[in-house]
Design an enzyme around this catalytic site. Structure first.
Site, short mmCIF file in Angstrom:
data_model
loop_
_atom_site.label_atom_id
_atom_site.label_comp_id
_atom_site.label_asym_id
_atom_site.label_seq_id
_atom_site.Cartn_x
_atom_site.Cartn_y
_atom_site.Cartn_z
CE1 TYR A 160 100.40 -38.53 29.76
CE2 TYR A 160 102.36 -39.45 28.50
CZ TYR A 160 100.91 -39.04 28.52
OH TYR A 160 100.28 -38.96 27.38
N PRO A 179 106.20 -41.38 21.14
CG PRO A 179 105.98 -43.46 22.18
CD PRO A 179 107.01 -42.51 21.54
CE LYS A 199 100.14 -33.33 21.42
NZ LYS A 199 98.65 -33.25 21.80
CE1 TYR A 227 99.12 -35.89 27.05
CE2 TYR A 227 96.59 -35.52 27.45
CZ TYR A 227 97.85 -36.46 27.46
OH TYR A 227 97.54 -37.47 27.64
#
Ligand code: APR
Ligand code: PHB
Length: 392
Positions: A200, A292, A296, A384
Site C-alpha cells: 500500500y 477498498p 474489508k 487487517y
C-alpha cells in the site's frame, strides 16, 4: 410459489447465505438480476480474513481456495520515507488469504448449481411486498412472465444499488455517508507480482496498491480524480504512473503486460441503520459500503451473513424470533469498526484535493510513528486480519 427465505442478489452475500441455509435445511430461492456470466466476471478485491475463510470452510466451498489461495503473513506500507512492513502473523498470530472475490463467487455458484436450481438469473423487476406483515412476498419477471413467491423472510443481499434497501420507508432508516473525491483505477494483468506481499503506497501524486491474484496474475491500482476517463488511460500510461508512485526500488521489479481488465471504482463509506425492517434483513453492500483500502467489503458481508444465517437457522429450528430481532444490533458494531478502519486507512494513504503541505506532513508523521511503534503496528494488524465476530 412458496419458500421460507427469498434471497435477493447472487453476490457473495446472497450466495454464502444460501449455502449456510441449505446445510441447515432451510428452504430458499435466490433472485439475481444479472446473467451468470456477468456475476462471475466481476473483478473485485481479493483478501479474505480468517473469519471469511472459516465461513467458506463451514459452507463446504473452500477446496479451491485451499489449493489456489495464497496465505499472507504481512504487508507493506510504502512512502517516500521508505517501507514499513506490518508483520500481521507476528503481531496477531493470524494470517489473511489472498484469493479473489471473483473466485469466491464462482465457487459459490458452482456449489449452488450442483445441489440443484434454487437460483434464478435474469430475474427482472424484483419487487418486495408486505414486508411489515407475517406473510411477505417477492415478485419478479422471468422470460416475460411475472411470478410471485410467498415467504417467511426476505434477505436483501442485492448490493448498494439494489431494490431491498429502497423498499424500506425512508423514515424507518438512518443513513451515514462519506463520498471521497477520487476513485481507484484498477488493472489486472497476467504478470508475476512485483513483491510477495501487498504494498500500500502513499505518494505525493496519490495512492497506489500492488496486489495479486496468484504467482502469475497481478492486480494494481492507482488513485485518480473522479473526473478521469478510462479511455484516457492506455496500459502504458497506467504502468508509468504506477512505477512512478511505487518508486525505483519496487518499480525495478515491476513486470508489465497487457491488461485483462481495467476499470475505475469510486470510493464511498456508507452505513444504513438498522439493517432490518419488518421481515426484511439487509446484508453486505445492501447495508453498508467501505472504501477498498484494507479490503474489508467482502469480509464484512461474510460477518453479516454469519449472523443472519445463525438467526434464520435459530428461527427454523426453535421457532424463536429472538435472534432475528437482534440481527442488526449484533451486526452493526462490527460494521462500524470496519468502517472506521477503512476510513482511517483511506485518509492516511490518499492525496485529497485539500491535502496541503501541513496535511502531507501529518500523513508522513503518522507513517513514521507506525514505523517505530509496535503498538501502532499491532492496531493495524489486528484490524487487517479482522476483528472478532462478537466482541462483547
Ligand atoms: N434484483 C435482483 N438482484 C439484484 C438487484 C435487483 N433489483 N439489484 C442488484 N442485484 C444483484 C447484483 O446484480 C449483484 O449480483 O445483487 C448482487 C449484489 O452483489 P454485490 O454487489 O457483490 O454485494 P454483496 O453480495 O453484498 O457483496 C459484497 O461485494 O461489492 C463488493 O466490496 C463489496 O466485497 C464486497 C462484496
Ligand atoms: C485487490 O487485490 O483487489 C485488493 C487488495 C487489497 C485491497 C483492495 C483490493 O485493500
Amino acid at each position: 410459489m412458496k419458500t421460507q427465505v427469498v434471497i435477493i442478489g447472487a453476490g457473495p452475500s446472497g450466495l454464502l447465505l444460501s449455502q449456510l441455509l441449505y446445510q441447515a435445511g432451510v428452504d430458499f430461492i435466490i433472485l439475481e438480476r444479472q446473467t451468470r456470466d456477468h456475476v462471475e466476471g466481476r473483478i473485485r478485491a481479493g483478501v479474505l480474513e480468517q473469519i471469511t475463510v472459516d465461513l467458506l470452510e463451514r459452507a463446504g466451498v473452500a477446496d479451491r481456495m485451499r489449493r489456489e489461495g495464497l496465505p499472507h503473513h504481512g504487508f507493506q506500507l510504502l512512502s517516500e520515507d521508505g517501507p514499513v512492513r506490518i508483520d500481521v502473523t507476528k503481531l496477531t498470530g493470524k494470517s489473511v488469504m489472498v484469493y479473489g472475490q471473483t473466485e469466491v463467487t464462482q465457487d459459490l455458484i458452482a456449489a449452488c448449481l450442483k445441489r440443484g436450481g434454487e437460483l434464478v438469473f435474469e430475474a427482472g423487476d424484483v419487487a418486495l411486498h408486505d414486508l411489515e406483515t407475517e406473510t411477505p412476498s417477492v415478485s419478479f419477471i422471468k422470460d416475460g412472465t411475472r411470478h410471485q413467491i410467498h415467504c417467511d423472510f426476505v434477505a436483501g443481499c442485492d448490493g448498494y444499488h439494489g431494490v431491498s434497501r429502497k423498499s424500506i420507508p425512508a423514515t424507518a432508516l438512518q443513513t451515514f455517508e462519506r463520498v471521497y473525491p477520487f476513485g481507484w483505477l484498477g488493472l489486472l494483468a497476467d504478470v508475476p507480482p512485483c513483491d510477495e506481499e501487498l504494498i500500500y503506497c502513499s505518494h505525493e501524486r496519490g495512492f497506489a496498491l500492488a496486489s495479486m491474484r496468484s504467482h502469475t496474475r497481478s492486480r494494481y491500482y492507482v488513485q485518480v480524480p473522479l473526473s478521469e476517463k478510462l479511455e484516457d488511460w492506455s496500459d502504458d500510461r497506467f504502468w508509468q504512473e504506477l512505477a512512478r508512485r511505487l518508486g525505483p526500488d519496487v518499480a525495478g521489479k515491476l513486470a508489465v503486460g497487457p491488461s485483462l481488465e481495467k476499470s475505475i471504482a469510486p470510493l464511498r463509506s456508507f452505513v444504513t441503520a438498522p439493517m432490518q425492517w419488518g421481515r426484511l434483513f439487509l446484508a453486505g453492500d445492501a447495508a453498508h459500503i467501505v472504501p477498498p483500502t484494507g479490503a474489508k467489503g467482502l469480509n464484512l458481508a461474510a460477518s453479516d451473513v454469519a449472523y443472519l444465517a445463525d438467526a434464520l437457522i435459530d428461527w427454523h429450528r426453535r421457532g424463536s424470533p429472538d435472534a432475528l430481532a437482534a440481527y442488526s444490533a449484533r451486526a452493526l458494531p462490527r460494521v462500524w469498526r470496519a468502517e472506521r478502519f477503512s476510513w482511517w486507512f483511506t485518509n492516511l494513504m490518499h492525496r485529497f484535493p485539500d491535502t496541503d503541505t501541513f496535511g502531507r506532513q501529518m500523513q508522513r508523521a503518522e507513517l513514521d510513528y507506525i514505523r517505530h511503534s509496535d503498538a501502532a503496528q499491532k492496531g493495524i494488524a489486528e484490524n487487517y486480519v479482522g476483528l472478532p465476530l462478537d466482541w462483547s
